[in-house]
Design a protein around this motif. Structure first.
Motif, short mmCIF file in Angstrom:
data_model
loop_
_atom_site.label_atom_id
_atom_site.label_comp_id
_atom_site.label_asym_id
_atom_site.label_seq_id
_atom_site.Cartn_x
_atom_site.Cartn_y
_atom_site.Cartn_z
N MET A 93 -1.17 -6.09 -1.66
CA MET A 93 0.18 -6.39 -1.16
C MET A 93 0.75 -5.16 -0.45
SD MET A 93 0.97 -9.50 -1.67
CE MET A 93 2.73 -9.46 -1.47
N PHE A 94 0.57 -3.99 -1.05
CA PHE A 94 1.07 -2.76 -0.47
C PHE A 94 0.42 -2.50 0.89
CE2 PHE A 94 0.70 1.86 0.10
CZ PHE A 94 2.05 2.19 0.11
N HIS A 95 -0.89 -2.67 0.98
CA HIS A 95 -1.59 -2.46 2.24
C HIS A 95 -1.14 -3.47 3.30
CE1 HIS A 95 -3.93 0.63 0.51
NE2 HIS A 95 -4.81 -0.12 -0.11
N THR A 96 -0.93 -4.71 2.90
CA THR A 96 -0.49 -5.74 3.83
C THR A 96 0.88 -5.40 4.40
OG1 THR A 96 -1.73 -7.41 2.61
CG2 THR A 96 0.00 -8.20 4.08
N ILE A 97 1.80 -5.00 3.54
CA ILE A 97 3.14 -4.65 4.00
C ILE A 97 3.09 -3.40 4.88
CG2 ILE A 97 5.40 -3.83 3.22
CD1 ILE A 97 5.00 -5.69 0.76
N THR A 98 2.30 -2.42 4.49
CA THR A 98 2.20 -1.18 5.28
C THR A 98 1.62 -1.47 6.67
OG1 THR A 98 1.87 0.07 3.25
CG2 THR A 98 1.23 1.14 5.31
N VAL A 99 0.58 -2.24 6.75
CA VAL A 99 -0.03 -2.56 8.04
C VAL A 99 0.93 -3.38 8.90
CG1 VAL A 99 -1.88 -3.90 9.13
CG2 VAL A 99 -2.40 -2.34 7.26
N THR A 100 1.65 -4.31 8.28
CA THR A 100 2.61 -5.13 9.03
C THR A 100 3.73 -4.28 9.61
OG1 THR A 100 2.13 -7.01 7.58
CG2 THR A 100 4.16 -7.10 8.87
N ILE B 190 -1.96 10.13 -1.02
CA ILE B 190 -0.65 10.41 -0.44
C ILE B 190 0.34 9.31 -0.78
CG2 ILE B 190 0.62 10.59 1.75
CD1 ILE B 190 -1.86 12.07 2.81
N THR B 191 -0.09 8.06 -0.72
CA THR B 191 0.81 6.93 -0.99
C THR B 191 0.88 6.59 -2.48
OG1 THR B 191 -0.97 5.35 -0.64
CG2 THR B 191 0.43 5.89 1.26
N CYS B 192 0.08 7.26 -3.29
CA CYS B 192 0.02 7.00 -4.74
C CYS B 192 -0.38 5.55 -5.04
CB CYS B 192 1.33 7.34 -5.42
SG CYS B 192 1.76 9.08 -5.34
N SER B 193 -1.07 4.91 -4.13
CA SER B 193 -1.47 3.53 -4.36
C SER B 193 -2.76 3.41 -5.17
CB SER B 193 -1.61 2.79 -3.03
OG SER B 193 -2.58 3.41 -2.24
N TYR B 194 -3.39 4.53 -5.50
CA TYR B 194 -4.59 4.48 -6.32
C TYR B 194 -4.27 4.08 -7.76
CZ TYR B 194 -3.12 9.07 -7.96
OH TYR B 194 -2.40 10.11 -8.50
N VAL B 195 -2.99 4.18 -8.16
CA VAL B 195 -2.61 3.81 -9.52
C VAL B 195 -2.21 2.34 -9.62
CG1 VAL B 195 -1.89 6.12 -10.14
CG2 VAL B 195 -0.21 4.54 -9.20
N LEU B 196 -2.17 1.64 -8.50
CA LEU B 196 -1.78 0.24 -8.51
C LEU B 196 -2.94 -0.65 -8.91
CD1 LEU B 196 0.20 0.13 -5.15
CD2 LEU B 196 1.14 0.35 -7.45
N GLU B 197 -2.58 -1.83 -9.40
CA GLU B 197 -3.61 -2.82 -9.69
C GLU B 197 -4.12 -3.38 -8.36
OE1 GLU B 197 -2.29 -5.78 -12.44
OE2 GLU B 197 -1.49 -4.29 -13.83
N PRO B 198 -5.29 -4.02 -8.38
CA PRO B 198 -5.86 -4.50 -7.10
C PRO B 198 -4.94 -5.45 -6.32
CG PRO B 198 -7.52 -4.55 -8.80
CD PRO B 198 -6.23 -4.19 -9.48
N TRP B 199 -4.28 -6.38 -6.99
CA TRP B 199 -3.40 -7.29 -6.26
C TRP B 199 -2.17 -6.55 -5.72
CZ3 TRP B 199 1.66 -8.39 -7.51
CH2 TRP B 199 2.10 -7.99 -8.77
N GLU B 200 -1.68 -5.57 -6.45
CA GLU B 200 -0.55 -4.78 -5.97
C GLU B 200 -0.97 -3.92 -4.77
OE1 GLU B 200 1.97 -3.99 -10.06
OE2 GLU B 200 0.27 -2.68 -9.59
N ARG B 201 -2.16 -3.38 -4.84
CA ARG B 201 -2.67 -2.56 -3.75
C ARG B 201 -2.84 -3.38 -2.47
NH1 ARG B 201 -7.80 0.48 -5.36
NH2 ARG B 201 -6.31 1.35 -6.84
#
Length: 80
Positions: free
Chosen positions: A33-40, A20-31
């Motif tokens: 960061m994305f998860h950290t921002i989303t959880v925050t 749903i978030t299309c984060s499966y296409v991100l690199e591990p470090w980008e993913r």
């Protein structure tokens, strides 16, 4: 419940989140960061709702009770 089924269901939910978030296409470090921002952001929204929603509900209740004929507490104490 079977532990394997629960584990598979949680993995399926996580996979749906990635799709749903299309984060499966991100690199591990980008993913990460994305998860950290989303959880925050989610934690801030939950905290804000926990702190401010009850205050606003109480104020709205007082406002509408005054509009629809309820007496304010100060008037009731003077009458008694």
């Amino acid at each position: 419940m079977d532990i394997k089924r629960v584990k598979d269901y949680i993995y399926w939910l996580y996979y749906q989140y990635l799709l749903i978030t299309c984060s499966y296409v991100l690199e591990p470090w980008e993913r990460s960061m994305f998860h950290t921002i989303t959880v925050t952001v989610f934690a801030m929204v939950v905290y804000t709702a926990y702190v401010f929603v009850p205050i606003h509900v109480r104020l709205a209740f007082e406002f509408f009770s005054q509009i629809f004929g309820g007496q304010p507490e100060s008037t009731v104490s003077i009458v008694n």
